[in-house]
Design a protein around this motif. Sequence first.
Motif, PDB file in Angstrom:
ATOM      1  N   PRO A   1      -1.996   4.952  10.207  1.00 31.04           N
ATOM      2  CA  PRO A   1      -2.865   4.173  11.093  1.00 31.04           C
ATOM      3  C   PRO A   1      -2.286   2.845  11.577  1.00 31.04           C
ATOM      4  N   ILE A   2      -1.578   2.146  10.720  1.00 29.51           N
ATOM      5  CA  ILE A   2      -1.109   0.835  11.167  1.00 29.51           C
ATOM      6  C   ILE A   2       0.085   0.981  12.109  1.00 29.51           C
TER       7      ILE A   2
ATOM      8  N   LEU B   1      -4.884  -3.703   7.600  1.00 23.15           N
ATOM      9  CA  LEU B   1      -4.848  -2.502   6.761  1.00 23.15           C
ATOM     10  C   LEU B   1      -5.797  -1.485   7.389  1.00 23.15           C
ATOM     11  N   CYS B   2      -5.537  -0.219   7.139  1.00 20.93           N
ATOM     12  CA  CYS B   2      -6.537   0.767   7.569  1.00 20.93           C
ATOM     13  C   CYS B   2      -7.591   0.866   6.461  1.00 20.93           C
TER      14      CYS B   2
ATOM     15  N   THR C   1      -0.436   4.336   0.149  1.00 23.30           N
ATOM     16  CA  THR C   1      -1.256   5.473   0.557  1.00 23.30           C
ATOM     17  C   THR C   1      -0.553   6.307   1.613  1.00 23.30           C
ATOM     18  N   CYS C   2       0.030   5.632   2.585  1.00 23.97           N
ATOM     19  CA  CYS C   2       0.847   6.366   3.542  1.00 23.97           C
ATOM     20  C   CYS C   2       2.171   5.644   3.660  1.00 23.97           C
TER      21      CYS C   2
ATOM     22  N   GLY D   1      -6.495   2.806   3.237  1.00 27.44           N
ATOM     23  CA  GLY D   1      -5.629   2.032   2.360  1.00 27.44           C
ATOM     24  C   GLY D   1      -6.363   0.859   1.723  1.00 27.44           C
TER      25      GLY D   1
ATOM     26  N   VAL E   1       3.590   3.908   5.956  1.00 29.32           N
ATOM     27  CA  VAL E   1       3.779   2.685   6.725  1.00 29.32           C
ATOM     28  C   VAL E   1       4.145   1.542   5.770  1.00 29.32           C
ATOM     29  N   GLY E   2       3.528   1.561   4.584  1.00 28.06           N
ATOM     30  CA  GLY E   2       3.878   0.553   3.586  1.00 28.06           C
ATOM     31  C   GLY E   2       3.376  -0.833   3.926  1.00 28.06           C
ATOM     32  N   CYS E   3       2.082  -0.952   4.223  1.00 30.14           N
ATOM     33  CA  CYS E   3       1.518  -2.253   4.574  1.00 30.14           C
ATOM     34  C   CYS E   3       1.541  -3.187   3.379  1.00 30.14           C
TER      35      CYS E   3
ATOM     36  N   CYS F   1       0.855  -1.183   0.000  1.00 30.34           N
ATOM     37  CA  CYS F   1       0.000   0.000   0.000  1.00 30.34           C
ATOM     38  C   CYS F   1       0.893   1.234   0.000  1.00 30.34           C
TER      39      CYS F   1
END
Lengths: 772, 207
Positions: A393-394, A268-269, A236-237, A272, A239-241, A234
């Motif tokens: 978020p994560i 995931l949030c 989106t932010c 994302g 954190v890179g989930c 991901c």
Amino acid sequence: MSETTENVDTVEITVNGRAVMARKGEMVIAATDRAGEHIPRFCYHPRMSPVGMCRQCLVEIDTGRGPMLQPSCMVPVAPGMVVDTESPTTKRAQEGILELLLANHPLDCPVCDKGGECPLQDQAFSHGPGESRYVEEKRHYEKPIDISALVKLDRERCILCDRCTRFADEVAGDALIHFVERGNATQVMTYPDEPFSSHFSGNTVQICPVGALTATPYRFKARPWDLEQADSTCTTCSVGCRTSVHSSRDRVLRFQGVDDDNVNWGWLCDRGRFNFESIHAESRLADPLIRTAEGLVATDWSSAMSITADLVRSALERSGPSSIAILGGARGTNEDAWAWAALADALGVTRRDAQLDDGLPVGVLGFERATIEDAARAATVVLLGPDLKEELPILHLRLRHAAVEGRTRILEFSPTGSGLTKHAWRSVRTPVGAAAATVAATLADAEVAAQLGSGPVVIVAGRHDLASSGDQVMAAVQAVLRAVPTATVLPALRRGNVVGALNAGCRPDGAGNDARSILVDAAEGRIEVLFLLGADPLADVPDADLARRALQGARRVVSLDGHGCASTMVAADVVLPAAVMAEKSGTTTNLEGRVSTVSHKVTVHGTARPDWMVAVELALALGHDLGVGSLEDITGRLASGGAALGAIWAPSIAVGEPVTVESVAPSGYDYRLVVSRVLYDGAVSTSNSASLAPLTAGPGVSMHPLDMERLGVVDGDVVTVTAGRGGVELPVCADDRLDRGVVWVPFGQGGGDPRELISGGAVTDVSIARVS
Amino acid sequence: MARFNETNLATAHEIIARYPRPKSALIPLLHLAQEQDGYVTDEAMRQIADLVGVTPAEVIGTGSFYEMFRFEPTGRYLINICGTMSCALLGASDLLHAAERTLGIHAGGTTADGMFTLHQAECQAACTEAPCLQVNYRYRFRMTPDGVEQLIDDLRAGRLDDEIPPHGTLARVRQHIPADRGVGAVDPDAVDGPPAWIPVTVEGAGS
Ligand code: SF4
Ligand code: SF4
Ligand code: FES
Ligand code: FES
């Protein structure tokens, strides 16, 4: 729960006649899983505490008193334990439980989203009796009901495994769903009129072992066996989930979380998870556009590229490379950023910044770096950051977990408090403009000093407040480092690949080249060509007036953009349609510096191209060969520079001079403004996702109830917030977590835009009056 | 009157202070809310959630597990007529019909004047005295249809006020725990001495 193999005490048990080395303290089911013996289960989830709700995992366990049926998810391994997962008694028990679970199950598999990937369906086949003796009428409920804007609940399908409710309480910390009633009437429910509006609600859909919880954006879109999957990340932010991208007929239909020990643990949030909708949004740009007297008109790539090359050439001839600037790059891959940095190098362009004056000075990447895992194992986390629950978020979930488990103590400095405040060991309300001094004073306290001395310290640093300068945060980081020189820093920068883009070279070389100075120069007519790489200054630069003047003042604006953002549509002279997530491969770098892959899953929209390709071609048109002809070439280059897959990539970046921040003199205005991001705002991927766009809360200003009393306003009244430059009207609401004299406005909520109040000073002070 | 009135709010704080963890006061506070309004209102649950630091969903989740908490407007007198085997065999349905006729409502309903709520209940553990019923959980044994009519008449006229307080009343005289006998907001893990209610002179305690 994480996977450290060294120095873990092992316990020998026997599973189906075979000796198995188990880890001390783990449950039987975890040991048998690793030994390759599958025990059916519904409620057990390796990332949550065991509850023994469903009884499906019954197996015969002999601890010396003869074999007994016991739930393997609730029994810790013990030396000499003998487990039989296949005995006739085990089989009968498992069949019996399945028959019971199905007694009330509606068996509407043909119309159920879960059918085909349903643990109940699968295990009914593998471990069920095949037939039911129940002939009674089943339980009936209205199907399905909305428990949030994103999640629907079908209570008839629910097997009461407690996974969703446990997740909400234990992992997300939002116990907004709960079992109500009892016995046959037990059901999962929200409080009346209080929906399950957790930032993490989508995870419950993924972990529900039946089709009871379904996600509105995916319902009835595909059957699992029609989905193609590719592992990705991901973006989106930062954190890179890790995700799995699922598509069918060339459309992305959902993202699922993939369990990565180091990063997201499978979660995931919602932002994302559901912003895949933006990939196929109507606003996507299909063809290059050029601005004519009639506005933006479509053209072909070769014309657009030759016009762009001409623009660059004449700028270089007329005013040299300092008249060219590149903003953005954080939405792309490492390869994209590398190619644009290489192009800039070839042209001698030093003015580039992947942040839009809304992050931190790039020197934050120069400190000794911490990983997420370091932070989650540290004795103390010093939080100088944004509200992680809203921005990363994560990372919030990981730190929350560490704090709740009692492993890590969080020492928070924040002007407003955050989602982690209630889990913080200490949360210090930090006056805006005096963060470093407050940090220094707090750290001098004997008890705090003892805590900091008790083990590793990780500083999480990011920009909580867009109305005061990022230097304030840097000064606070340095204040902590002065007290704890061994502390490491986890940079809580926000955009997907911001760290990768900065690492790859889309970073200002010296302060005079950062986004703010680029924008100031543009506003004053000193920029000939301004490249926007997926950047939207009109929406994102905190100082709205500066952004407007810059885009007007830049002679030419070339925008590489996927969605036709505000800056593109208003100001770009040339628009090049860009490929977005799931339309291109490459690598991305999260806030730790960890490099992972993103996958190309669906065909690009229209004629869109990945950013790197545009840079390489533009270089060729300008007579420079960047020496790369394919994505793999660039990935190879990056790997040789430390950005290998899985590695923590940390090129040497200078920390910069210690920042000293002048204490701010009183301004004559009454309130100090704090502007920060919330999960759902006007961001491109959010506002172009039909399911997420309605979730933005809308504009408003929060202030202390006593301040409201003084102004004579009540919740919902509209007030005028005025700064030196202008004023905006906002509805007011009370928030007693704020200090008196501080007001908080969320960023990017439409309506009265707080960015009209920000002018790039150290702090922003405002006065507030009621609109009568 | 959905939220706690001033007296009850003070009582609520006193109750919370008796427990090491505020959350433990959840059920006593639900009783207090039911005592005040005759049932547990949505507003009360929100307030309880605030007071003990949980979500309203957790409050309703816990409360709805217990039969004696009611979440809809409930009459001053809740009449539960047993309908299980022993009572059924000895004429429970006649009792129910008599009650329905007299009150003009069906089982499950509440009279318009808010005086009576009628329910058919499961076994009330008084099978030897069948058929039986309860008014606000006070038994009436070996009932007859005429007895039911008489009971309703007596309740209406206030002749049983001394014996049967309004629905929700836990006790007419509330007990107060002397401060020195309360454990108070002490973290159980932080207690190293013997429990407060065990005199330290008892042999072996505290060792
Ligand atoms: S809704 Fe799904 S996850 Fe939640 S309890 Fe029911 S079966 Fe389990
Ligand atoms: S926390 Fe960030 S990286 Fe993870 S799913 Fe959410 S937006 Fe994507
Ligand atoms: S998986 Fe063990 S009881 Fe549900
Ligand atoms: S059957 Fe009525 S009290 Fe037991």
